[in-house]
Scaffold this motif. Sequence first.
Motif, PDB file in Angstrom:
ATOM      1  N   GLN A  13       0.826  -1.212   0.000  1.00  0.00           N
ATOM      2  CA  GLN A  13       0.000   0.000   0.000  1.00  0.00           C
ATOM      3  C   GLN A  13       0.859   1.260   0.000  1.00  0.00           C
ATOM      4  O   GLN A  13       0.507   2.251  -0.649  1.00  0.00           O
ATOM      5  CB  GLN A  13      -0.951  -0.001   1.202  1.00  0.00           C
ATOM      6  CG  GLN A  13      -1.919   1.164   1.208  1.00  0.00           C
ATOM      7  CD  GLN A  13      -2.799   1.196  -0.030  1.00  0.00           C
ATOM      8  OE1 GLN A  13      -3.350   0.189  -0.438  1.00  0.00           O
ATOM      9  NE2 GLN A  13      -2.917   2.366  -0.641  1.00  0.00           N
ATOM     10  N   ARG A  76      -1.444  -2.979  -7.331  1.00  0.00           N
ATOM     11  CA  ARG A  76      -2.816  -3.260  -6.889  1.00  0.00           C
ATOM     12  C   ARG A  76      -3.165  -4.734  -7.106  1.00  0.00           C
ATOM     13  O   ARG A  76      -3.849  -5.340  -6.287  1.00  0.00           O
ATOM     14  CB  ARG A  76      -3.814  -2.360  -7.608  1.00  0.00           C
ATOM     15  CG  ARG A  76      -3.800  -0.941  -7.098  1.00  0.00           C
ATOM     16  CD  ARG A  76      -4.901  -0.107  -7.712  1.00  0.00           C
ATOM     17  NE  ARG A  76      -4.759   1.278  -7.355  1.00  0.00           N
ATOM     18  CZ  ARG A  76      -5.148   1.800  -6.195  1.00  0.00           C
ATOM     19  NH1 ARG A  76      -5.688   1.027  -5.287  1.00  0.00           N
ATOM     20  NH2 ARG A  76      -4.978   3.088  -5.953  1.00  0.00           N
ATOM     21  N   HIS A  77      -2.690  -5.287  -8.221  1.00  0.00           N
ATOM     22  CA  HIS A  77      -2.892  -6.722  -8.450  1.00  0.00           C
ATOM     23  C   HIS A  77      -2.155  -7.547  -7.397  1.00  0.00           C
ATOM     24  O   HIS A  77      -2.691  -8.532  -6.887  1.00  0.00           O
ATOM     25  CB  HIS A  77      -2.423  -7.123  -9.853  1.00  0.00           C
ATOM     26  CG  HIS A  77      -3.347  -6.724 -10.946  1.00  0.00           C
ATOM     27  ND1 HIS A  77      -4.572  -7.314 -11.133  1.00  0.00           N
ATOM     28  CD2 HIS A  77      -3.230  -5.777 -11.913  1.00  0.00           C
ATOM     29  CE1 HIS A  77      -5.172  -6.762 -12.172  1.00  0.00           C
ATOM     30  NE2 HIS A  77      -4.379  -5.812 -12.656  1.00  0.00           N
ATOM     31  N   TYR A  79      -1.392  -6.566  -4.395  1.00  0.00           N
ATOM     32  CA  TYR A  79      -2.116  -6.353  -3.143  1.00  0.00           C
ATOM     33  C   TYR A  79      -3.311  -7.307  -3.057  1.00  0.00           C
ATOM     34  O   TYR A  79      -3.544  -7.939  -2.023  1.00  0.00           O
ATOM     35  CB  TYR A  79      -2.586  -4.900  -3.054  1.00  0.00           C
ATOM     36  CG  TYR A  79      -3.249  -4.542  -1.747  1.00  0.00           C
ATOM     37  CD1 TYR A  79      -2.514  -4.001  -0.704  1.00  0.00           C
ATOM     38  CD2 TYR A  79      -4.618  -4.748  -1.545  1.00  0.00           C
ATOM     39  CE1 TYR A  79      -3.115  -3.656   0.496  1.00  0.00           C
ATOM     40  CE2 TYR A  79      -5.225  -4.419  -0.358  1.00  0.00           C
ATOM     41  CZ  TYR A  79      -4.467  -3.877   0.662  1.00  0.00           C
ATOM     42  OH  TYR A  79      -5.066  -3.562   1.851  1.00  0.00           O
ATOM     43  N   GLU A  80      -4.055  -7.392  -4.128  1.00  0.00           N
ATOM     44  CA  GLU A  80      -5.225  -8.276  -4.155  1.00  0.00           C
ATOM     45  C   GLU A  80      -4.816  -9.734  -3.976  1.00  0.00           C
ATOM     46  O   GLU A  80      -5.489 -10.494  -3.263  1.00  0.00           O
ATOM     47  CB  GLU A  80      -5.991  -8.085  -5.467  1.00  0.00           C
ATOM     48  CG  GLU A  80      -7.327  -8.772  -5.514  1.00  0.00           C
ATOM     49  CD  GLU A  80      -8.301  -8.299  -4.454  1.00  0.00           C
ATOM     50  OE1 GLU A  80      -9.166  -9.111  -4.066  1.00  0.00           O
ATOM     51  OE2 GLU A  80      -8.205  -7.143  -3.991  1.00  0.00           O
ATOM     52  N   TYR A  81      -3.705 -10.118  -4.590  1.00  0.00           N
ATOM     53  CA  TYR A  81      -3.209 -11.489  -4.442  1.00  0.00           C
ATOM     54  C   TYR A  81      -2.828 -11.781  -2.986  1.00  0.00           C
ATOM     55  O   TYR A  81      -3.210 -12.808  -2.427  1.00  0.00           O
ATOM     56  CB  TYR A  81      -2.006 -11.722  -5.374  1.00  0.00           C
ATOM     57  CG  TYR A  81      -1.304 -13.018  -5.120  1.00  0.00           C
ATOM     58  CD1 TYR A  81      -1.846 -14.220  -5.557  1.00  0.00           C
ATOM     59  CD2 TYR A  81      -0.096 -13.052  -4.439  1.00  0.00           C
ATOM     60  CE1 TYR A  81      -1.211 -15.424  -5.316  1.00  0.00           C
ATOM     61  CE2 TYR A  81       0.556 -14.238  -4.186  1.00  0.00           C
ATOM     62  CZ  TYR A  81      -0.007 -15.426  -4.626  1.00  0.00           C
ATOM     63  OH  TYR A  81       0.622 -16.616  -4.381  1.00  0.00           O
ATOM     64  N   ARG A  83      -3.791 -10.202  -0.327  1.00  0.00           N
ATOM     65  CA  ARG A  83      -4.983 -10.117   0.522  1.00  0.00           C
ATOM     66  C   ARG A  83      -5.771 -11.419   0.531  1.00  0.00           C
ATOM     67  O   ARG A  83      -6.303 -11.829   1.561  1.00  0.00           O
ATOM     68  CB  ARG A  83      -5.873  -8.967   0.034  1.00  0.00           C
ATOM     69  CG  ARG A  83      -7.051  -8.649   0.927  1.00  0.00           C
ATOM     70  CD  ARG A  83      -7.948  -7.590   0.320  1.00  0.00           C
ATOM     71  NE  ARG A  83      -8.637  -8.034  -0.882  1.00  0.00           N
ATOM     72  CZ  ARG A  83      -9.719  -8.822  -0.879  1.00  0.00           C
ATOM     73  NH1 ARG A  83     -10.213  -9.268   0.240  1.00  0.00           N
ATOM     74  NH2 ARG A  83     -10.293  -9.172  -2.014  1.00  0.00           N
ATOM     75  N   THR A  84      -5.826 -12.088  -0.602  1.00  0.00           N
ATOM     76  CA  THR A  84      -6.634 -13.305  -0.705  1.00  0.00           C
ATOM     77  C   THR A  84      -5.838 -14.591  -0.477  1.00  0.00           C
ATOM     78  O   THR A  84      -6.412 -15.673  -0.472  1.00  0.00           O
ATOM     79  CB  THR A  84      -7.305 -13.384  -2.095  1.00  0.00           C
ATOM     80  OG1 THR A  84      -6.306 -13.354  -3.104  1.00  0.00           O
ATOM     81  CG2 THR A  84      -8.296 -12.242  -2.269  1.00  0.00           C
ATOM     82  N   TYR A  99       1.833 -10.219 -13.167  1.00  0.00           N
ATOM     83  CA  TYR A  99       0.690  -9.377 -13.556  1.00  0.00           C
ATOM     84  C   TYR A  99       0.978  -8.537 -14.793  1.00  0.00           C
ATOM     85  O   TYR A  99       0.135  -7.749 -15.213  1.00  0.00           O
ATOM     86  CB  TYR A  99       0.289  -8.474 -12.395  1.00  0.00           C
ATOM     87  CG  TYR A  99       0.172  -9.237 -11.105  1.00  0.00           C
ATOM     88  CD1 TYR A  99      -0.830 -10.188 -10.942  1.00  0.00           C
ATOM     89  CD2 TYR A  99       1.080  -9.048 -10.081  1.00  0.00           C
ATOM     90  CE1 TYR A  99      -0.916 -10.923  -9.779  1.00  0.00           C
ATOM     91  CE2 TYR A  99       0.994  -9.773  -8.918  1.00  0.00           C
ATOM     92  CZ  TYR A  99      -0.002 -10.712  -8.768  1.00  0.00           C
ATOM     93  OH  TYR A  99      -0.087 -11.447  -7.626  1.00  0.00           O
TER      94      TYR A  99
END
Length: 153
Positions: A13, A76-77, A79-81, A83-84, A99
């Motif tokens: 972030q 951002r990709h 981060y999403e990875y 996070r999940t 990505y």
Amino acid sequence: MNESKISHLEMIQNIITRMNSNSFLLKGWTVTIFVGLFAFANVTEMDSRFIIIALIPTVIFMFLDSYFLRQERLFRHLYEYVRTTNDRYIDFSMSTKRYQKQKDTKYLKVILSKTIWPCYVPIIAVTLIIFLKNPYVTNFIFSKWHAILNYLS
């Protein structure tokens, strides 16, 4: 969510925030240089080479801004990875290589995004209009065009 995952998300972030800040600063510098260049110049008597110089930083900043936006999207990709992903598999990797092929991270897609072209295209268009409205430029263009037409007929 364990503390290592939270730390990893915070690092990502921070990078996203930095890319966003860089993009904002570039837009500010572009407008400042553009306005400054034409505010202190007499556009009607300005040398045409001086007018076209305004395009150089604008185009450079546009590509640099696009680079920062692309990096922001890549992170951002990531981060999403992260996070999940399950907490056990957090490895603190900051690589965005996987990505690179995403549709929204293609360089042309980034340049044509709604955060890039509305800022830079009007500045480039106004610069070109001022350049072409300059009497020295229009006289030069029309004289060359007239010479070409005379040569062809």
